[in-house]
Design a protein around this motif. Sequence first.
Motif, PDB file in Angstrom:
ATOM      1  N   GLN A  35       1.309   9.997   4.265  1.00  0.00           N
ATOM      2  CA  GLN A  35       2.016  11.251   3.979  1.00  0.00           C
ATOM      3  C   GLN A  35       3.533  11.041   3.964  1.00  0.00           C
ATOM      4  OE1 GLN A  35       0.487  10.426   6.809  1.00  0.00           O
ATOM      5  NE2 GLN A  35       1.379  11.429   8.601  1.00  0.00           N
ATOM      6  N   TRP A  36       4.004   9.926   4.481  1.00  0.00           N
ATOM      7  CA  TRP A  36       5.443   9.634   4.523  1.00  0.00           C
ATOM      8  C   TRP A  36       5.853   8.528   3.548  1.00  0.00           C
ATOM      9  CZ3 TRP A  36       7.165  13.710   6.546  1.00  0.00           C
ATOM     10  CH2 TRP A  36       6.574  14.293   7.664  1.00  0.00           C
ATOM     11  N   ASP A  37       4.935   8.133   2.656  1.00  0.00           N
ATOM     12  CA  ASP A  37       5.312   7.137   1.643  1.00  0.00           C
ATOM     13  C   ASP A  37       6.609   7.573   0.974  1.00  0.00           C
ATOM     14  OD1 ASP A  37       3.042   5.647   2.151  1.00  0.00           O
ATOM     15  OD2 ASP A  37       2.068   6.082   0.237  1.00  0.00           O
ATOM     16  N   HIS A  38       7.478   6.621   0.727  1.00  0.00           N
ATOM     17  CA  HIS A  38       8.757   6.889   0.068  1.00  0.00           C
ATOM     18  C   HIS A  38       8.629   6.571  -1.419  1.00  0.00           C
ATOM     19  CE1 HIS A  38      10.150   7.261   4.086  1.00  0.00           C
ATOM     20  NE2 HIS A  38      11.406   6.928   3.878  1.00  0.00           N
ATOM     21  N   ARG A  39       8.977   7.557  -2.245  1.00  0.00           N
ATOM     22  CA  ARG A  39       8.901   7.401  -3.699  1.00  0.00           C
ATOM     23  C   ARG A  39      10.181   7.932  -4.342  1.00  0.00           C
ATOM     24  NH1 ARG A  39       3.831   6.109  -5.372  1.00  0.00           N
ATOM     25  NH2 ARG A  39       2.178   6.348  -3.819  1.00  0.00           N
ATOM     26  N   THR A  40      10.540   7.321  -5.443  1.00  0.00           N
ATOM     27  CA  THR A  40      11.666   7.822  -6.231  1.00  0.00           C
ATOM     28  C   THR A  40      11.219   9.112  -6.923  1.00  0.00           C
ATOM     29  OG1 THR A  40      11.004   6.587  -8.184  1.00  0.00           O
ATOM     30  CG2 THR A  40      12.523   5.475  -6.644  1.00  0.00           C
ATOM     31  N   PRO A  41      12.155   9.890  -7.490  1.00  0.00           N
ATOM     32  CA  PRO A  41      11.767  11.116  -8.204  1.00  0.00           C
ATOM     33  C   PRO A  41      10.746  10.873  -9.316  1.00  0.00           C
ATOM     34  CG  PRO A  41      14.110  11.158  -7.775  1.00  0.00           C
ATOM     35  CD  PRO A  41      13.614   9.786  -7.368  1.00  0.00           C
ATOM     36  N   ASP A  42      10.738   9.664  -9.916  1.00  0.00           N
ATOM     37  CA  ASP A  42       9.750   9.397 -10.971  1.00  0.00           C
ATOM     38  C   ASP A  42       8.423   8.897 -10.410  1.00  0.00           C
ATOM     39  OD1 ASP A  42      10.129   6.700 -10.344  1.00  0.00           O
ATOM     40  OD2 ASP A  42      10.867   6.131 -12.321  1.00  0.00           O
ATOM     41  N   GLY A  43       8.296   8.835  -9.084  1.00  0.00           N
ATOM     42  CA  GLY A  43       7.033   8.464  -8.453  1.00  0.00           C
ATOM     43  C   GLY A  43       6.892   7.005  -8.070  1.00  0.00           C
ATOM     44  N   THR A  44       7.912   6.199  -8.289  1.00  0.00           N
ATOM     45  CA  THR A  44       7.834   4.778  -7.948  1.00  0.00           C
ATOM     46  C   THR A  44       7.881   4.599  -6.427  1.00  0.00           C
ATOM     47  OG1 THR A  44       8.962   4.223 -10.012  1.00  0.00           O
ATOM     48  CG2 THR A  44       8.909   2.519  -8.288  1.00  0.00           C
ATOM     49  N   LEU A  45       6.874   3.929  -5.897  1.00  0.00           N
ATOM     50  CA  LEU A  45       6.782   3.665  -4.461  1.00  0.00           C
ATOM     51  C   LEU A  45       7.822   2.630  -4.042  1.00  0.00           C
ATOM     52  CD1 LEU A  45       5.054   4.073  -1.825  1.00  0.00           C
ATOM     53  CD2 LEU A  45       3.767   2.057  -2.580  1.00  0.00           C
ATOM     54  N   PHE A  46       8.581   2.922  -2.977  1.00  0.00           N
ATOM     55  CA  PHE A  46       9.546   1.942  -2.478  1.00  0.00           C
ATOM     56  C   PHE A  46       9.519   1.798  -0.962  1.00  0.00           C
ATOM     57  CE2 PHE A  46      12.013   5.868  -2.525  1.00  0.00           C
ATOM     58  CZ  PHE A  46      12.747   5.819  -1.348  1.00  0.00           C
ATOM     59  N   GLY A  47       8.613   2.490  -0.277  1.00  0.00           N
ATOM     60  CA  GLY A  47       8.550   2.319   1.172  1.00  0.00           C
ATOM     61  C   GLY A  47       7.283   2.881   1.776  1.00  0.00           C
ATOM     62  N   TYR A  48       6.786   2.188   2.789  1.00  0.00           N
ATOM     63  CA  TYR A  48       5.685   2.674   3.618  1.00  0.00           C
ATOM     64  C   TYR A  48       6.232   2.981   4.997  1.00  0.00           C
ATOM     65  CZ  TYR A  48       2.143   0.609   0.433  1.00  0.00           C
ATOM     66  OH  TYR A  48       1.347   0.287  -0.628  1.00  0.00           O
ATOM     67  N   ILE A  49       5.693   4.010   5.628  1.00  0.00           N
ATOM     68  CA  ILE A  49       5.969   4.273   7.038  1.00  0.00           C
ATOM     69  C   ILE A  49       4.717   3.883   7.803  1.00  0.00           C
ATOM     70  CG2 ILE A  49       6.520   6.011   8.779  1.00  0.00           C
ATOM     71  CD1 ILE A  49       8.833   5.423   6.835  1.00  0.00           C
ATOM     72  N   ILE A  50       4.903   3.110   8.872  1.00  0.00           N
ATOM     73  CA  ILE A  50       3.782   2.686   9.697  1.00  0.00           C
ATOM     74  C   ILE A  50       4.027   3.084  11.143  1.00  0.00           C
ATOM     75  CG2 ILE A  50       3.119   0.778   8.192  1.00  0.00           C
ATOM     76  CD1 ILE A  50       4.553  -1.154  10.106  1.00  0.00           C
ATOM     77  N   ALA A  51       2.933   3.213  11.875  1.00  0.00           N
ATOM     78  CA  ALA A  51       2.991   3.471  13.313  1.00  0.00           C
ATOM     79  C   ALA A  51       2.425   2.247  14.021  1.00  0.00           C
ATOM     80  CB  ALA A  51       2.171   4.709  13.660  1.00  0.00           C
ATOM     81  N   LEU A  52       3.094   1.853  15.115  1.00  0.00           N
ATOM     82  CA  LEU A  52       2.612   0.739  15.930  1.00  0.00           C
ATOM     83  C   LEU A  52       2.182   1.267  17.290  1.00  0.00           C
ATOM     84  CD1 LEU A  52       5.151  -2.226  15.532  1.00  0.00           C
ATOM     85  CD2 LEU A  52       3.093  -1.743  14.220  1.00  0.00           C
ATOM     86  N   PRO A  53       1.024   0.840  17.778  1.00  0.00           N
ATOM     87  CA  PRO A  53       0.632   1.230  19.130  1.00  0.00           C
ATOM     88  C   PRO A  53       1.706   0.797  20.136  1.00  0.00           C
ATOM     89  CG  PRO A  53      -1.195   0.154  17.986  1.00  0.00           C
ATOM     90  CD  PRO A  53       0.034  -0.015  17.124  1.00  0.00           C
ATOM     91  N   GLY A  54       2.126   1.713  20.992  1.00  0.00           N
ATOM     92  CA  GLY A  54       3.115   1.404  22.019  1.00  0.00           C
ATOM     93  C   GLY A  54       4.558   1.610  21.600  1.00  0.00           C
TER      94      GLY A  54
END
Length: 160
Positions: A35-54
Amino acid sequence: MTSLAGVHHLKFPASDLDRSLDWWERAFGATRQPQWDHRTPDGTLFGYIIALPGIAEPIELRLAPGTASAMSGFDPVTFAVTDRSAVEAWVTRFDAAGVPNSGVLRGLLGWLVVVHDPDGASIRLYSKETHDWDAHRADLESPWIAPLARDRPANHRTTT
């Protein structure tokens, strides 16, 4: 005076988002937060958000191949673990996941293990448990923690 309120998130550059995500999942049990994937206005993916235990703060894997290459060999973050036995447990986990690692190293004040992300950035896990400050017995010449040749002061000598 204004003060800081902590760390909002950490960010690691990546040359290949999917390869980096796979590595973080295997190495640290990361969970992608789509739900937090980073995309440019044209929809190009440029980042993932991940969670780490701890780790309370999210981590961003940012598509930045040039920066990822330039940071290869640098250690942008050191995560804390409780004690030497926790460092040993991480070595076992990394070995089981097929993640190359330094094994347990003796630091200046505690114990650590080092891994390299797919682009070569070093990530350290360092024990909160300490021993006496000890530069003579620390593994300072280990290739996992010694400064890269490009970063060594002119008077830095290594032992072989």
